[in-house]
Design a protein around this motif. Structure first.
Motif, PDB file in Angstrom:
ATOM      1  N   PRO A 123     -33.528 -61.540   3.119  1.00  0.00           N
ATOM      2  CA  PRO A 123     -32.403 -61.213   2.239  1.00  0.00           C
ATOM      3  C   PRO A 123     -31.079 -61.038   2.979  1.00  0.00           C
ATOM      4  N   GLU A 124     -31.122 -60.666   4.245  1.00  0.00           N
ATOM      5  CA  GLU A 124     -29.883 -60.491   5.011  1.00  0.00           C
ATOM      6  C   GLU A 124     -29.112 -61.807   5.144  1.00  0.00           C
ATOM      7  N   HIS A 125     -29.812 -62.924   5.061  1.00  0.00           N
ATOM      8  CA  HIS A 125     -29.131 -64.219   5.154  1.00  0.00           C
ATOM      9  C   HIS A 125     -28.148 -64.389   3.992  1.00  0.00           C
ATOM     10  N   THR A 126     -28.607 -64.128   2.776  1.00  0.00           N
ATOM     11  CA  THR A 126     -27.709 -64.281   1.624  1.00  0.00           C
ATOM     12  C   THR A 126     -26.663 -63.175   1.597  1.00  0.00           C
ATOM     13  N   GLN A 127     -27.004 -61.993   2.086  1.00  0.00           N
ATOM     14  CA  GLN A 127     -26.026 -60.910   2.128  1.00  0.00           C
ATOM     15  C   GLN A 127     -24.888 -61.240   3.091  1.00  0.00           C
ATOM     16  N   LEU A 128     -25.228 -61.745   4.260  1.00  0.00           N
ATOM     17  CA  LEU A 128     -24.204 -62.134   5.220  1.00  0.00           C
ATOM     18  C   LEU A 128     -23.418 -63.335   4.703  1.00  0.00           C
ATOM     19  N   SER A 129     -24.092 -64.235   4.025  1.00  0.00           N
ATOM     20  CA  SER A 129     -23.415 -65.394   3.442  1.00  0.00           C
ATOM     21  C   SER A 129     -22.322 -64.944   2.472  1.00  0.00           C
ATOM     22  N   TRP A 130     -22.604 -63.933   1.684  1.00  0.00           N
ATOM     23  CA  TRP A 130     -21.597 -63.428   0.745  1.00  0.00           C
ATOM     24  C   TRP A 130     -20.373 -62.914   1.499  1.00  0.00           C
ATOM     25  N   ILE A 131     -20.611 -62.146   2.548  1.00  0.00           N
ATOM     26  CA  ILE A 131     -19.502 -61.588   3.322  1.00  0.00           C
ATOM     27  C   ILE A 131     -18.670 -62.716   3.940  1.00  0.00           C
ATOM     28  N   LEU A 132     -19.332 -63.678   4.559  1.00  0.00           N
ATOM     29  CA  LEU A 132     -18.605 -64.774   5.200  1.00  0.00           C
ATOM     30  C   LEU A 132     -17.881 -65.648   4.185  1.00  0.00           C
ATOM     31  N   THR A 133     -18.491 -65.847   3.023  1.00  0.00           N
ATOM     32  CA  THR A 133     -17.851 -66.633   1.971  1.00  0.00           C
ATOM     33  C   THR A 133     -16.560 -65.961   1.508  1.00  0.00           C
ATOM     34  N   CYS A 134     -16.565 -64.644   1.461  1.00  0.00           N
ATOM     35  CA  CYS A 134     -15.362 -63.918   1.056  1.00  0.00           C
ATOM     36  C   CYS A 134     -14.256 -64.022   2.102  1.00  0.00           C
ATOM     37  N   MET A 135     -14.624 -64.288   3.341  1.00  0.00           N
ATOM     38  CA  MET A 135     -13.647 -64.320   4.418  1.00  0.00           C
ATOM     39  C   MET A 135     -13.056 -65.706   4.666  1.00  0.00           C
ATOM     40  N   VAL A 136     -13.740 -66.768   4.255  1.00  0.00           N
ATOM     41  CA  VAL A 136     -13.272 -68.134   4.512  1.00  0.00           C
ATOM     42  C   VAL A 136     -12.593 -68.667   3.258  1.00  0.00           C
TER      43      VAL A 136
END
Length: 167
Positions: A118-131
């Motif tokens: 689940p950390e993969h999708t959680q980190l993906s959300w954070i990175l998506t918000c930053m790019v």
């Protein structure tokens, strides 16, 4: 259960704070640490000679050369196009069997299914918000992906062929 959730939340808060502060130089002990290798493969279609020569053969060698090797069946990357869930589940099992048959050794490397972390999708959300979109539009993969989704053509595989193929 609540304690586990609180610990995870604390880790994410620390991660977000670290992003805002910027990176500090790594201590000497971390610089000398074992390098970690990570790679993934989509479970779409039947593995073919190109998969073997392009990735899997190297993966088998890398697990003997490095102390920390992680390989992922990136099933979440497969859902960028519509998928039949039953076919995708079977493809994940088939890809796992193919990797093991080709020499990936679970005693020397870690083989995991991307969607089970689940950390993969959680980190993906954070990175998506930053790019932001303008940054994405400069990336080659983004251009090829959006062109193919619109029904345009993308470069053919092979060096310097100069032709294009319909995706």
């Amino acid at each position: 259960m609540a304690l586990h959730s609180m610990r995870k939340a604390c880790v994410f808060r620390s991660f977000i704070r670290a992003l805002h502060k910027g990176r500090e130089p790594a201590p000497a002990s971390q610089r000398d640490a074992v390098k970690r290798i990570f790679s993934g493969i989509q479970p779409t279609g039947i593995p073919h000679l190109g998969n073997y020569l392009g990735a899997i053969e190297s993966w088998v060698k890398l697990q003997d050369e490095h102390g920390s090797v992680l390989y992922s069946i990136v099933d979440l990357h497969s859902v960028t196009v519509p998928q039949d869930p039953a076919v995708l589940r079977q493809s994940i099992l088939d890809m796992t069997a193919a990797l093991l048959a080709c020499g990936i050794n679970p005693e020397k490397s870690i083989l995991f299914q991307q969607s089970q972390v689940p950390e993969h999708t959680q980190l993906s959300w954070i990175l998506t918000c930053m790019v932001r979109l303008p940054r994405l539009q400069h990336l080659h993969q983004w251009k090829v992906h959006t062109r193919s989704r619109r029904g345009g053509s993308s470069p053919a595989h092979g060096a310097g062929s100069g032709s294009s193929t319909r995706v």
